[in-house]
Design a protein around this motif. Structure first.
Motif, short mmCIF file in Angstrom:
data_model
loop_
_atom_site.label_atom_id
_atom_site.label_comp_id
_atom_site.label_asym_id
_atom_site.label_seq_id
_atom_site.Cartn_x
_atom_site.Cartn_y
_atom_site.Cartn_z
N GLU A 112 6.76 3.38 14.79
CA GLU A 112 7.36 3.45 13.46
C GLU A 112 8.75 4.08 13.53
O GLU A 112 9.70 3.61 12.91
CB GLU A 112 6.46 4.26 12.50
CG GLU A 112 5.18 3.56 12.09
CD GLU A 112 4.18 3.41 13.24
OE1 GLU A 112 4.11 4.31 14.10
OE2 GLU A 112 3.49 2.37 13.29
N ASP A 113 8.85 5.17 14.30
CA ASP A 113 10.17 5.82 14.49
C ASP A 113 11.15 4.83 15.11
O ASP A 113 12.32 4.76 14.72
CB ASP A 113 10.08 7.02 15.45
CG ASP A 113 9.31 8.18 14.85
OD1 ASP A 113 9.05 8.16 13.63
OD2 ASP A 113 8.97 9.11 15.61
N PHE A 114 10.66 4.07 16.09
CA PHE A 114 11.53 3.11 16.79
C PHE A 114 12.07 2.07 15.81
O PHE A 114 13.28 1.80 15.77
CB PHE A 114 10.74 2.45 17.92
CG PHE A 114 11.49 1.37 18.63
CD1 PHE A 114 12.55 1.67 19.49
CD2 PHE A 114 11.15 0.03 18.45
CE1 PHE A 114 13.25 0.67 20.14
CE2 PHE A 114 11.85 -0.98 19.10
CZ PHE A 114 12.90 -0.66 19.94
N LEU A 115 11.16 1.53 15.00
CA LEU A 115 11.59 0.49 14.06
C LEU A 115 12.55 1.06 13.00
O LEU A 115 13.50 0.39 12.60
CB LEU A 115 10.38 -0.16 13.39
CG LEU A 115 9.50 -0.99 14.35
CD1 LEU A 115 8.21 -1.42 13.66
CD2 LEU A 115 10.26 -2.21 14.89
N GLU A 116 12.31 2.30 12.57
CA GLU A 116 13.23 2.96 11.63
C GLU A 116 14.61 3.11 12.26
O GLU A 116 15.64 2.93 11.61
CB GLU A 116 12.68 4.34 11.23
CG GLU A 116 11.79 4.33 10.01
CD GLU A 116 12.41 3.61 8.81
OE1 GLU A 116 13.53 3.94 8.42
OE2 GLU A 116 11.77 2.67 8.30
N ALA A 117 14.61 3.48 13.55
CA ALA A 117 15.89 3.65 14.25
C ALA A 117 16.63 2.32 14.34
O ALA A 117 17.84 2.25 14.11
CB ALA A 117 15.65 4.22 15.64
N VAL A 118 15.90 1.25 14.67
CA VAL A 118 16.53 -0.07 14.77
C VAL A 118 17.12 -0.46 13.40
O VAL A 118 18.25 -0.94 13.31
CB VAL A 118 15.51 -1.14 15.26
CG1 VAL A 118 16.16 -2.52 15.26
CG2 VAL A 118 15.00 -0.79 16.65
N LYS A 119 16.37 -0.16 12.36
CA LYS A 119 16.84 -0.47 11.00
C LYS A 119 18.11 0.33 10.69
O LYS A 119 19.09 -0.20 10.16
CB LYS A 119 15.74 -0.13 10.00
CG LYS A 119 16.01 -0.58 8.59
CD LYS A 119 14.79 -0.33 7.72
CE LYS A 119 15.03 -0.81 6.32
NZ LYS A 119 13.89 -0.54 5.45
N ALA A 120 18.11 1.61 11.04
CA ALA A 120 19.25 2.48 10.75
C ALA A 120 20.50 2.06 11.53
O ALA A 120 21.62 2.37 11.13
CB ALA A 120 18.90 3.93 11.07
N SER A 121 20.29 1.36 12.64
CA SER A 121 21.42 0.96 13.49
C SER A 121 22.22 -0.19 12.90
O SER A 121 23.35 -0.45 13.32
CB SER A 121 20.92 0.55 14.88
OG SER A 121 20.35 -0.76 14.82
N GLY A 122 21.63 -0.92 11.94
CA GLY A 122 22.30 -2.08 11.36
C GLY A 122 22.30 -3.29 12.27
O GLY A 122 23.03 -4.26 12.04
N LEU A 123 21.44 -3.28 13.31
CA LEU A 123 21.45 -4.38 14.28
C LEU A 123 20.88 -5.67 13.67
O LEU A 123 19.83 -5.67 13.04
CB LEU A 123 20.63 -4.00 15.52
CG LEU A 123 20.49 -5.07 16.60
CD1 LEU A 123 21.85 -5.50 17.16
CD2 LEU A 123 19.58 -4.59 17.73
N VAL A 124 21.62 -6.74 13.89
CA VAL A 124 21.14 -8.09 13.59
C VAL A 124 21.34 -8.93 14.86
O VAL A 124 22.03 -8.50 15.78
CB VAL A 124 21.91 -8.73 12.40
CG1 VAL A 124 21.77 -7.87 11.15
CG2 VAL A 124 23.39 -8.92 12.74
N GLY A 125 20.74 -10.10 14.90
CA GLY A 125 20.85 -10.94 16.09
C GLY A 125 22.32 -11.25 16.39
O GLY A 125 22.99 -11.91 15.60
N LEU A 126 22.81 -10.75 17.52
CA LEU A 126 24.24 -10.87 17.80
C LEU A 126 24.60 -12.18 18.51
O LEU A 126 25.77 -12.43 18.78
CB LEU A 126 24.70 -9.67 18.64
CG LEU A 126 24.52 -8.31 17.96
CD1 LEU A 126 25.07 -7.19 18.84
CD2 LEU A 126 25.19 -8.28 16.59
#
Ligand code: SF4
Ligand code: SF4
Length: 441
Positions: free
Chosen positions: A128-142
């Motif tokens: 859950e922490d990992f997914l929250e971090a990915v969300k906070a990063s603003g990452l989308v398929g580059l």
């Protein structure tokens, strides 16, 4: 495509789909140059699949690098951060390359590039922490898709294989090749973290055989990881298309209308995993992008690290400007890219190349009448009939479009590449999909 088993074989291929496009990797040996901070950036609120963000800053606000400037409560969306430090000049509506309109935050930069004080490496103790971090990063398929990464990395069904897409099969583009060459440590770190929190057993890094330096480097650097394999892929377009890549690397076939997770795989572009690896170490969200600038009208083709929101014309100036009047400007590769009517557009998260062609090259794109030669049918990796679908678009016949499977088109452009009449088949496929969606089907 070398492999004719699995997915392609189940579709009845006894032929060689795809297109023998020239590689033209002119910038392969060009190490990435970092572009100076522009005077102004324009950061669009829609740089992803899903709901656009709403700006959460106003004129005269001070922002730093990494300050959240756009967000949305929608499930399918992605945070947007400032790529610069400076002052918000205005919040405006801008035209996007696809003709749609979106809001954008225009920021006058101060040249300091101070980081937002709230930024820090994420603390991760669970999935859950990992997914929250990915969300906070603003990452989308580059790789171009712009799919929010925190959704992709939380599939509804278990996955056991992570595929890293480093095929980069479009002509001209070498940005992903340089992600391997210049950022392999973060690529590998990102892989270890996705493996850890998604529980995948195997990681396959796919690179086309025309990038021997990247293949050798990744083989050397991943040798100590028994779960990582570097797979040399045939250098034939559209090797990087997700379904083709999965079939080639895993022998699993994603049925029409299904997702990679439905066959136990998750695919990440190499630039995405490289960014994620870095973010998990330093907490700096997605604010820059490596892009390839090339084409017959560009003075000095280069790979350039740019701030998101930088005007394209500033990047072209950084590459020495136009050496000839550009007759065609493309965002992305010549096969799947979007023609741009102006270089005033700002860089988006998912951009990976800007190509400018002179009149002679651009003329080769002019369409003439279809001669019913059938080459487009032979070339289609999805076994579609592009010429029939184009008819469906011309007559706006949704039944024909559905019957002939326009929604299965992956917009790879193989049909258009082989067409001797230069028919605008990819544009037709995009329109056809829009007609089907508009009809609510
Ligand atoms: S019809 Fe679609 S999937 Fe088939 S070759 Fe053309 S663009 Fe590619
Ligand atoms: S390849 Fe071009 S000219 Fe030939 S059938 Fe297809 S659309 Fe028509």
């Amino acid at each position: 495509m070398a492999k004719q088993s699995g997915f392609l074989a189940t579709l009845g291929f006894a032929r060689d789909p795809g297109a023998p496009v020239p590689h033209r990797k002119n910038t392969s040996a060009s190490a990435t140059e970092v572009m100076p901070v522009p005077a102004t950036v324009t950061i669009a609120m829609s740089m992803h699949i899903g709901a656009p963000c709403t700006p959460c800053v106003k004129p005269k606000d001070h922002v730093d690098v990494g300050t959240v400037i756009g967000s949305s409560p929608a499930f399918m969306s992605a945070l947007i951060h400032s790529s610069v430090s400076g002052t918000v000049k205005k919040v405006d509506s801008i035209l996007m390359p696809n003709g749609s309109k979106t809001q954008a935050v225009v920021i006058d930069t101060d040249g300091q590039q101070t980081l937002d004080p709230s930024l820090k490496a994420p603390e991760i103790n669970s999935k859950e922490d990992f997914l929250e971090a990915v969300k906070a990063s603003g990452l989308v398929g580059l790789g171009g898709a712009g799919f929010p990464a925190h959704i992709k990395l939380n599939p509804a069904t278990p996955v056991d294989i992570l595929c890293i897409n480093g095929a980069e099969c479009e002509p001209y583009i070498t940005a992903d090749e340089h992600e391997f060459l210049e950022n392999y440590e973060n690529v590998i770190y990102g892989i270890t973290q996705v493996r850890k929190y998604l529980g995948v057993e195997k990681v396959l890094i796919g690179i086309e055989g025309n990038k021997p330096g990247a293949i050798a480097l990744m083989k050397e650097k991943t040798a100590e990881y028994d779960y990582i394999s570097v797979v040399t892929l045939p250098a034939r377009y559209p090797q990087g298309a997700e379904k083709v890549l999965i079939d080639q690397m895993t022998d699993r076939q994603v049925p029409p209308g299904k997702l990679p997770a439905d066959v136990g795989t998750v695919v990440m572009n190499v630039a995405s995993i490289g960014f994620l690896g870095g973010y998990l170490k330093d907490g700096i969200p997605l604010t820059t992008k490596r892009v390839t600038v090339d084409g017959s009208a560009i003075t000095t083709p280069k790979n350039v690290r740019v701030l998101i929101g930088t005007p394209i014309k500033d990047i072209i100036d950084f590459c020495g400007g136009y050496k000839e009047t550009p007759a065609k400007l493309i965002s992305g590769g010549p096969m799947m890219g979007i023609a741009l009517m102006t270089d005033d557009f700002p860089v988006l998260k998912q951009n990976n190349a800007f190509l400018a062609f002179n009149e002679k090259d651009a003329k080769s794109f002019e369409p003439t009448s279809c001669i019913r030669c059938g080459r487009c049918v032979d070339a289609c990796p999805m076994n579609l009939m592009p010429t029939k679908l184009e008819d469906g678009v011309l007559f706006k016949d949704v039944e024909i479009l559905k019957e002939y499977g326009v929604m299965n088109c992956m917009e790879c452009g193989c049909c258009a590449f082989v067409c001797p009449a230069n028919r605008k088949l990819v544009h037709a496929m995009k329109l056809g999909k829009m007609y089907v969606r508009e009809a609510g089907q």
